[in-house]
Design an enzyme around this catalytic site. Structure first.
Site, PDB file in Angstrom:
ATOM      1  N   GLU A  50       0.802  -1.225   0.000  1.00  0.00           N
ATOM      2  CA  GLU A  50       0.000   0.000   0.000  1.00  0.00           C
ATOM      3  C   GLU A  50       0.839   1.281   0.000  1.00  0.00           C
ATOM      4  OE1 GLU A  50      -3.231   0.466  -0.303  1.00  0.00           O
ATOM      5  OE2 GLU A  50      -3.980  -1.565  -0.085  1.00  0.00           O
ATOM      6  N   ASN A  62      -8.790   9.097  -5.716  1.00  0.00           N
ATOM      7  CA  ASN A  62      -9.425   7.884  -6.198  1.00  0.00           C
ATOM      8  C   ASN A  62     -10.591   8.252  -7.118  1.00  0.00           C
ATOM      9  OD1 ASN A  62      -7.734   6.166  -4.591  1.00  0.00           O
ATOM     10  ND2 ASN A  62      -8.911   6.819  -2.815  1.00  0.00           N
ATOM     11  N   ASP A  64     -13.617   8.312  -6.730  1.00  0.00           N
ATOM     12  CA  ASP A  64     -14.672   9.073  -6.061  1.00  0.00           C
ATOM     13  C   ASP A  64     -14.170  10.392  -5.470  1.00  0.00           C
ATOM     14  OD1 ASP A  64     -13.160   8.155  -3.946  1.00  0.00           O
ATOM     15  OD2 ASP A  64     -14.796   7.087  -2.958  1.00  0.00           O
ATOM     16  N   SER A  66     -11.761  10.702  -3.271  1.00  0.00           N
ATOM     17  CA  SER A  66     -11.194  10.510  -1.940  1.00  0.00           C
ATOM     18  C   SER A  66      -9.687  10.271  -2.029  1.00  0.00           C
ATOM     19  CB  SER A  66     -11.868   9.323  -1.246  1.00  0.00           C
ATOM     20  OG  SER A  66     -11.565   8.116  -1.912  1.00  0.00           O
ATOM     21  N   ASP A  68      -6.172   8.395   0.163  1.00  0.00           N
ATOM     22  CA  ASP A  68      -5.727   7.366   1.095  1.00  0.00           C
ATOM     23  C   ASP A  68      -4.506   7.892   1.842  1.00  0.00           C
ATOM     24  OD1 ASP A  68      -7.681   5.583   0.054  1.00  0.00           O
ATOM     25  OD2 ASP A  68      -6.356   5.156  -1.618  1.00  0.00           O
ATOM     26  N   ASN A  75      -8.587   5.449   3.928  1.00  0.00           N
ATOM     27  CA  ASN A  75      -9.369   6.338   3.071  1.00  0.00           C
ATOM     28  C   ASN A  75     -10.115   7.410   3.869  1.00  0.00           C
ATOM     29  OD1 ASN A  75     -12.088   6.874   1.440  1.00  0.00           O
ATOM     30  ND2 ASN A  75     -10.434   6.359   0.024  1.00  0.00           N
TER      31      ASN A  75
END
Length: 139
Positions: A50, A62, A64, A66, A68, A75
């Site tokens: 990650e 991302n 949408d 958002s 991370d 998120n």
């Protein structure tokens, strides 16, 4: 007065700098903050997939909109908010991107308790069903 406030802000920011862990350094830190040894290889693999073990990692935007945050790429749509503690982990997203990983570990454990390993695409794509890192050599 402004100069004093600026110096205090700089001092506080210096305390919480980002960190890129070695594999063994990460394993020891995770155990120290409550990650069970039996799950340690999965957590290390997840973090390597990650964030590359970088506490300052920020992914996104991302699909949408958002982002991370931190080692576990937590998120901001569901788990943290910017500026003040919020969402399900009741944490500031900024606090997930510092060298103090307590908030990140606590939130990641909550996410795993609710959704399991499938909550992380990095784990699904790079760890599930594969040889996991040998962290036993670290202890």
């Amino acid at each position: 007065m402004k100069a004093v406030l600026l110096l205090c802000l700089v001092a506080l920011l210096g305390i919480s700098e980002a960190r890129v862990f070695t594999r063994c350094g990460l394993a020891k830190e995770l155990v120290a903050h409550g990650i069970p040894r039996r799950d340690l290889a999965n957590w290390v693999c997840l973090i390597e997939a990650e964030s590359g073990r970088n506490t300052a990692a920020r992914g996104g935007p991302n699909h949408d909109g958002s982002y991370d945050n931190g080692l576990f790429q937590i998120n901001d749509r569901f788990w943290c908010t910017y500026g003040k503690p919020g969402h399900d982990c009741h944490v500031r997203c900024e606090d997930l991107r510092t060298d103090d990983i307590r908030a990140s570990v606590k939130c990641a454990l909550l996410i795993k308790s609710r959704q399991g390993w499938k909550a992380w695409y990095g784990w699904q794509n790079k760890c599930r069903g594969r040889k996991l890192p040998n962290v036993d050599v670290c202890f």
